[in-house]
Scaffold this active site. Structure first.
Site, PDB file in Angstrom:
ATOM      1  N   TRP A  34      11.149  -7.940   8.579  1.00 43.83           N
ATOM      2  CA  TRP A  34      10.390  -9.436   7.800  1.00 43.83           C
ATOM      3  C   TRP A  34      11.592  -9.551   6.950  1.00 43.83           C
ATOM      4  CZ3 TRP A  34       8.728  -4.730   8.381  1.00 43.83           C
ATOM      5  CH2 TRP A  34       9.681  -2.634   7.067  1.00 43.83           C
ATOM      6  N   ARG A  35      12.864  -8.624   7.493  1.00 38.30           N
ATOM      7  CA  ARG A  35      13.720 -10.183   6.549  1.00 38.30           C
ATOM      8  C   ARG A  35      14.299 -10.723   7.786  1.00 38.30           C
ATOM      9  NH1 ARG A  35      16.009  -4.692   3.618  1.00 38.30           N
ATOM     10  NH2 ARG A  35      15.043  -5.111   2.062  1.00 38.30           N
ATOM     11  N   GLU A  47       5.010  -7.139   2.534  1.00 34.89           N
ATOM     12  CA  GLU A  47       4.607  -5.816   1.337  1.00 34.89           C
ATOM     13  C   GLU A  47       3.592  -4.853   1.248  1.00 34.89           C
ATOM     14  OE1 GLU A  47       5.998  -5.989  -0.935  1.00 34.89           O
ATOM     15  OE2 GLU A  47       8.565  -7.024   0.161  1.00 34.89           O
ATOM     16  N   TYR A  92      -4.586   4.643   3.276  1.00 33.18           N
ATOM     17  CA  TYR A  92      -5.050   3.230   2.397  1.00 33.18           C
ATOM     18  C   TYR A  92      -5.546   2.070   3.132  1.00 33.18           C
ATOM     19  CZ  TYR A  92      -2.625   5.849  -1.086  1.00 33.18           C
ATOM     20  OH  TYR A  92      -2.218   6.834  -1.980  1.00 33.18           O
ATOM     21  N   TYR A 130       3.008  -6.263  -8.330  1.00 33.08           N
ATOM     22  CA  TYR A 130       4.145  -5.640  -7.841  1.00 33.08           C
ATOM     23  C   TYR A 130       3.700  -6.835  -6.907  1.00 33.08           C
ATOM     24  CZ  TYR A 130       7.231  -4.402  -3.676  1.00 33.08           C
ATOM     25  OH  TYR A 130       7.981  -4.893  -3.208  1.00 33.08           O
ATOM     26  N   ASP A 148       8.557  -1.825  -8.949  1.00 33.39           N
ATOM     27  CA  ASP A 148       7.473  -0.728  -8.187  1.00 33.39           C
ATOM     28  C   ASP A 148       8.483   0.377  -8.318  1.00 33.39           C
ATOM     29  OD1 ASP A 148       9.551  -0.785  -7.269  1.00 33.39           O
ATOM     30  OD2 ASP A 148       9.637  -0.648  -4.736  1.00 33.39           O
ATOM     31  N   CYS A 202      20.093   5.141  -5.535  1.00 33.25           N
ATOM     32  CA  CYS A 202      19.697   5.808  -6.648  1.00 33.25           C
ATOM     33  C   CYS A 202      18.301   6.576  -6.646  1.00 33.25           C
ATOM     34  CB  CYS A 202      19.178   4.561  -7.454  1.00 33.25           C
ATOM     35  SG  CYS A 202      18.688   5.328  -9.832  1.00 33.25           S
ATOM     36  N   CYS A 212      26.990   4.004  -6.017  1.00 31.99           N
ATOM     37  CA  CYS A 212      26.569   3.238  -6.363  1.00 31.99           C
ATOM     38  C   CYS A 212      27.044   1.801  -7.426  1.00 31.99           C
ATOM     39  CB  CYS A 212      25.431   3.598  -7.671  1.00 31.99           C
ATOM     40  SG  CYS A 212      24.629   2.106  -8.568  1.00 31.99           S
ATOM     41  N   THR A 313      -4.699  12.366  -0.416  1.00 30.41           N
ATOM     42  CA  THR A 313      -4.018  12.175  -1.756  1.00 30.41           C
ATOM     43  C   THR A 313      -4.693  13.258  -3.016  1.00 30.41           C
ATOM     44  OG1 THR A 313      -3.252  10.371  -1.311  1.00 30.41           O
ATOM     45  CG2 THR A 313      -2.791  11.385  -3.538  1.00 30.41           C
TER      46      THR A 313
END
Length: 362
Positions: A34-35, A47, A92, A130, A148, A202, A212, A313
């Site tokens: 998707w990039r 997303e 989901y 988000y 997020d 991170c 970093c 979950t």
DNA sequence: GATACGTGGCA
DNA sequence: TTGCCAAGTAT
């Protein structure tokens, strides 16, 4: 809180931070389907799929989804059953139903063009703060926060924010922080850089501070407390629900499946008939009684075949599978009789996929 | 604000 | 094995 936050944000060199982050993302970002372009529809779908889901898991689903539903209009025209089938295994499932519903709205209300204002984007079903920010910044270049879990982790360390990120309210604090920090020249790369940093460097455990790109801006690193952040309250223990599943076959090798309710867990997916177990010793009789009351069939149940667990979950299914045979006395209306090949067309949740494979002898 | 909502990977 | 984690949203 905002004042405090402002002070803290101002302790770092905002312009240098933006440059370090955006430049790093420009050179070091991972390649994702998707990039490759900036089609708002593709950004949107990606997303939604990425909500609470890892990139590596999403990629093959995204590729198949785009091949099957390449545009807003194509997805708007699809049957829900096909959409759920394409989503099968991703989890989901309300994401798929909400996305389908929202895409139909865009088709009808916006002529198939994804709206480009934060307010309109946020109004789409399944699009929360988000995702709205992600679409606005990545697809349209607007300086909107897209906060997020990654962003909260990264910024909690850089700005030394100790609020509990498990609380919904905390997200707003980070949105304020992003509004202060975000690059107006490249909001897309700034937001994606924050997320990419959280996903690759991170990280929750053992962050790679040595490599970093924004180490010099990080308060937590300077204090050596990066592993203490973010603060996150632990979740409560989940309950276990015992379930007995009936794997029935008639003389033609066909079986019975039924559609789940349109709300709640695994909504609108299909399943083998089953009951929650109250008394393990009486399960076989309960299941037979239930089946013969629910369907116009005669059932002959064997002793239970296998047990396995499926962890959600918020709860765990402790599953016992009972094989058996049935004869239909009348046509079935609250379920459907299918053969092994037809079964493949129905969207099944993972535990029922396992039963399907069992039945096929795989 | 708390809870429901999937799944697979990993320490 | 168990618990936590992953680009959250709806109610």
């Amino acid at each position: 809180m905002t004042k405090q936050l402002l002070d803290r944000a101002l302790t770092i060199d905002i312009e240098a931070f933006q440059i370090d982050l955006v430049l790093w993302f420009t050179h070091d970002h991972r390649d994702m389907p998707w990039r490759k372009e900036r089609d708002p529809y593709k950004i949107w779908v990606s997303e939604i799929m990425l909500q609470q889901t890892r990139v590596d898991t999403v990629i093959p689903y995204f590729e198949r989804f785009m091949a099957q539903f390449p545009t807003v209009d194509a997805l708007a025209a699809a049957e829900e059953e096909k959409v759920l089938k394409a989503w099968e295994g991703l989890g989901y499932y309300s994401r798929a139903r909400n996305l389908h519903s929202a895409v139909k709205e865009v088709h009808e209300k916006y002529g198939g063009i994804v709206p480009n204002t934060p307010k309109e984007i946020l109004s789409l079903k399944g699009v929360g703060p988000y995702t709205a920010g992600a679409i606005a910044s990545i697809a349209f270049g607007l300086p909107e926060p897209a906060v997020d879990g990654n962003v909260m982790r990264v910024l909690s360390r850089i700005l030394l924010i100790e609020n509990d990120i498990a609380k919904p309210q905390t997200r707003k604090i980070f949105e304020e922080a992003v509004r202060l920090l975000i690059s107006k020249e490249n909001p897309s790369y700034f937001n994606q850089g924050l997320m990419e940093l959280g996903a690759t460097i991170c990280t929750p455990k053992n962050p790679s501070c040595i490599v970093c790109p924004v180490q010099k801006h990080c308060e937590a690193f300077h204090k050596g407390i990066q592993t203490e952040l973010p603060v996150k309250k632990k979740k409560i223990k989940k309950r276990t629900v015992p379930v007995a599943i009936a794997m029935l076959q008639n003389e033609s090798g066909e079986t019975i499946i039924e559609k789940r309710p349109e709300t709640g867990l695994l909504a609108n997916l299909w399943q083998f008939p089953n009951i929650e177990i109250s008394d393990r010793n009486l399960t076989k009789e309960h299941l037979k009684t239930y089946l013969e009351e629910r369907y116009p069939i005669q059932v002959d149940l064997n002793d239970h075949l296998v047990d396995f667990q499926h962890v959600f979950t918020h709860l765990t299914w402790q599953i016992s599978v009972y094989a058996g045979s049935f004869k239909a006395k009348e046509p079935i209306t609250n379920g459907t009789i299918v053969n092994a090949e037809q079964l493949d067309a129905y969207p099944l949740p993972v535990p029922h996929q396992k039963v399907a494979r069992l039945m096929k002898g795989e």
